[in-house]
Design an enzyme around this catalytic site. Structure first.
Site, short mmCIF file in Angstrom:
data_model
loop_
_atom_site.label_atom_id
_atom_site.label_comp_id
_atom_site.label_asym_id
_atom_site.label_seq_id
_atom_site.Cartn_x
_atom_site.Cartn_y
_atom_site.Cartn_z
N GLN A 1 3.20 9.84 1.04
CA GLN A 1 4.49 9.14 1.02
C GLN A 1 5.31 9.42 -0.23
O GLN A 1 6.47 9.04 -0.30
CB GLN A 1 4.27 7.63 1.16
CG GLN A 1 3.69 7.23 2.51
CD GLN A 1 3.49 5.74 2.58
OE1 GLN A 1 2.47 5.23 2.13
NE2 GLN A 1 4.47 5.03 3.11
N GLY B 1 0.84 -1.20 0.00
CA GLY B 1 0.00 0.00 0.00
C GLY B 1 0.87 1.24 0.00
O GLY B 1 2.01 1.19 0.47
N CYS C 1 5.87 0.07 7.56
CA CYS C 1 5.54 1.18 6.67
C CYS C 1 6.75 1.47 5.78
O CYS C 1 7.88 1.52 6.28
CB CYS C 1 5.20 2.40 7.51
SG CYS C 1 4.82 3.86 6.52
N LEU C 2 6.50 1.70 4.49
CA LEU C 2 7.62 1.98 3.57
C LEU C 2 8.38 3.24 3.98
O LEU C 2 9.57 3.35 3.69
CB LEU C 2 7.10 2.14 2.14
CG LEU C 2 6.56 0.89 1.46
CD1 LEU C 2 6.13 1.22 0.03
CD2 LEU C 2 7.58 -0.23 1.47
N HIS D 1 -2.34 7.77 7.04
CA HIS D 1 -1.37 8.60 6.32
C HIS D 1 -2.02 9.89 5.81
O HIS D 1 -1.44 10.97 5.92
CB HIS D 1 -0.80 7.85 5.11
CG HIS D 1 0.39 6.99 5.42
ND1 HIS D 1 1.54 7.50 5.97
CD2 HIS D 1 0.62 5.67 5.22
CE1 HIS D 1 2.43 6.51 6.12
NE2 HIS D 1 1.89 5.39 5.67
N HIS E 1 -4.37 1.86 7.90
CA HIS E 1 -2.99 2.40 7.89
C HIS E 1 -2.88 3.53 6.86
O HIS E 1 -2.31 4.59 7.14
CB HIS E 1 -2.03 1.26 7.56
CG HIS E 1 -0.59 1.65 7.45
ND1 HIS E 1 0.37 1.25 8.37
CD2 HIS E 1 0.07 2.39 6.53
CE1 HIS E 1 1.55 1.75 8.01
NE2 HIS E 1 1.40 2.44 6.89
N GLU E 2 -3.43 3.31 5.66
CA GLU E 2 -3.30 4.31 4.59
C GLU E 2 -4.16 5.54 4.86
O GLU E 2 -3.72 6.66 4.59
CB GLU E 2 -3.65 3.69 3.23
CG GLU E 2 -2.80 2.49 2.81
CD GLU E 2 -1.29 2.74 2.85
OE1 GLU E 2 -0.87 3.90 2.71
OE2 GLU E 2 -0.54 1.77 3.03
#
Ligand code: ZN
Length: 193
Positions: A48, A43, A91-92, A137, A133-134
């Site tokens: 990000q 995702g 998380c990236l 963000h 999670h997204e």
């Protein structure tokens, strides 16, 4: 377009809804999928990649060949939440950090797709976790904000290492200074939201 890392200020930006879905937005979303696959994620939210837009992409398989598994969420809103479950999360934008995070087990989310059509779906398990999670963000929230003080202590060294690296890159001019980042975000936001 490139992936940004904690503690980049755009990760703390609360994104406003997009006003329309057009070819330029679809092009950005295509690039977001490419960056997500490149970093082996499932995702990716617009914050990000340093964009102030309320959009995220998902492919829970993480496999770029599984095009049918690709999902795009534009202006997503969670309508209903049920149950809680704690699972390990990463998380990236916080590479190599993982910790168990409590999330709702099931969520009902409404959103717009790439064609600007509204859709509603119920998601459970990994899909529900990824969606929460997204959406976090898009509200400037990171999964580390949901950890307990003792969990945070365990990853403190890793967070401090990322903070040092960011400061170094910023003073070396590889990342814009924070005032310039904020000005760019405000400019982009004025056009599309
Ligand atoms: Zn993330």
């Amino acid at each position: 377009m490139q992936l940004i890392f904690y503690p980049h200020p755009t990760l703390r930006h609360v994104s406003k809804p997009l006003r329309r879905v057009d070819a330029q937005l679809r092009q950005m979303i295509t690039q977001m999928f490419e960056i997500m696959y490149e970093h082996e994620g499932i995702g990716l939210a617009a914050n990000q990649v340093d964009l102030p837009y309320r959009v995220f992409v998902l492919n829970l398989t993480g496999d770029p060949n599984e095009k049918d598994a690709e999902m795009v969420f534009i202006n997503p809103v969670i309508l209903r939440r049920k149950g809680t479950v704690e699972e390990s999360e990463g998380c990236l934008s916080l590479p190599e950090i993982r910790a168990p995070v409590p999330r709702f087990q099931t969520v009902v989310v409404t959103s717009y797709d790439l064609k600007g059509r509204e859709f509603t779906m119920e998601a459970s398990g990994l899909a529900a976790r990824a969606i929460q999670h997204e959406i976090d963000h898009l509200d400037g929230v990171l999964f580390i904000d949901r950890l307990s003080p003792s969990q945070l202590r365990e990853i403190r060294d890793q967070l401090e290492a990322l903070e040092r690296k960011f400061a170094e890159q910023q003073s070396a001019g590889m990342i814009a200074d924070s005032r310039r980042i904020a000005a760019r975000i405000a400019e982009l936001e004025a056009v599309r939201t």
